[in-house]
Design a protein around this motif. Structure first.
Motif, short mmCIF file in Angstrom:
data_model
loop_
_atom_site.label_atom_id
_atom_site.label_comp_id
_atom_site.label_asym_id
_atom_site.label_seq_id
_atom_site.Cartn_x
_atom_site.Cartn_y
_atom_site.Cartn_z
N LEU A 18 0.65 2.92 11.07
CA LEU A 18 -0.35 2.85 9.69
C LEU A 18 0.15 2.85 8.33
N THR A 19 -0.81 2.95 7.58
CA THR A 19 -0.68 3.42 6.29
C THR A 19 -1.60 4.60 6.06
N TRP A 20 -0.51 5.50 5.90
CA TRP A 20 -1.48 6.71 5.06
C TRP A 20 -1.39 6.41 3.69
N LEU A 21 -2.66 6.71 2.75
CA LEU A 21 -3.18 6.64 1.62
C LEU A 21 -2.86 8.32 1.36
N SER A 22 -2.53 8.67 0.02
CA SER A 22 -3.07 9.13 -1.34
C SER A 22 -3.86 9.44 -2.61
N ALA A 23 -4.59 10.83 -1.89
CA ALA A 23 -5.34 10.85 -3.61
C ALA A 23 -5.00 11.37 -4.94
N GLU A 24 -3.18 11.39 -4.43
CA GLU A 24 -2.55 11.95 -5.84
C GLU A 24 -1.48 10.49 -5.92
N ALA A 25 -0.94 10.35 -6.73
CA ALA A 25 0.38 9.51 -7.48
C ALA A 25 1.81 10.41 -6.28
N ASN A 39 8.69 -3.53 1.91
CA ASN A 39 8.53 -2.38 2.41
C ASN A 39 9.99 -1.74 1.31
N TYR A 40 9.00 -0.65 0.90
CA TYR A 40 10.54 0.38 0.38
C TYR A 40 10.88 1.02 1.14
N LYS A 41 12.86 1.39 0.56
CA LYS A 41 12.86 3.33 1.46
C LYS A 41 12.35 3.83 0.22
N ILE A 42 11.61 4.98 0.10
CA ILE A 42 12.17 5.95 -0.53
C ILE A 42 12.06 7.67 -0.70
N GLU A 43 13.36 7.81 -0.85
CA GLU A 43 13.08 9.80 -0.70
C GLU A 43 12.35 10.42 -1.47
N GLY A 44 12.21 10.92 -0.81
CA GLY A 44 10.65 11.82 -1.97
C GLY A 44 10.92 13.31 -2.96
N GLN A 45 10.68 13.72 -3.15
CA GLN A 45 11.04 15.32 -3.62
C GLN A 45 10.72 16.20 -2.88
N SER A 46 10.87 16.10 -1.79
CA SER A 46 11.14 17.21 -1.04
C SER A 46 12.64 16.81 -0.54
N GLY A 47 13.12 15.59 -0.43
CA GLY A 47 14.45 14.94 0.40
C GLY A 47 14.23 14.05 1.49
N LYS A 55 2.76 -2.79 -2.04
CA LYS A 55 1.45 -2.80 -3.11
C LYS A 55 1.19 -1.24 -3.55
N LEU A 56 1.64 -0.21 -2.61
CA LEU A 56 1.46 0.93 -3.07
C LEU A 56 2.22 1.79 -4.18
N ILE A 57 2.73 0.72 -4.72
CA ILE A 57 3.93 1.65 -5.34
C ILE A 57 3.69 0.66 -7.25
N ASP A 58 2.91 2.32 -8.37
CA ASP A 58 2.78 1.18 -9.18
C ASP A 58 3.43 0.40 -10.09
N GLU A 59 2.49 -0.83 -9.86
CA GLU A 59 3.60 -1.38 -11.49
C GLU A 59 4.23 -0.38 -12.23
N GLY A 60 5.08 -1.58 -12.68
CA GLY A 60 6.07 -0.61 -13.91
C GLY A 60 5.90 0.92 -13.74
#
Length: 63
Positions: A18-25, A39-47, A55-60
């Motif tokens: 499932l894809t979970w969307l966020s109202a805030e970037a 898909n990309y593996k992204i390490e969030g600020q919490s680790g 498609k959910l990553i902002d262009e530029g």
């Protein structure tokens, strides 16, 4: 395509099919890529590490 180590803004994550969307970037650092699924593996600020569809990553949004 984003480079490994780039810091980006993203708008959701993919978990258990499932894809979970966020109202805030959210901000995170790219640590890997799955080419066949775009898909990309992204390490969030919490680790925590998330799978994020390209498609959910902002262009530029590399900062």
């Amino acid at each position: 395509m984003f480079k490994l180590g780039a810091t980006v803004h993203y708008w959701g994550v993919k978990a258990d099919g499932l894809t979970w969307l966020s109202a805030e970037a959210m901000t995170g650092r790219i640590i890997g890529r799955q080419r066949e699924e775009r898909n990309y593996k992204i390490e969030g600020q919490s680790g925590s590490v998330h799978d994020v569809p390209e498609k959910l990553i902002d262009e530029g949004s590399e900062v």
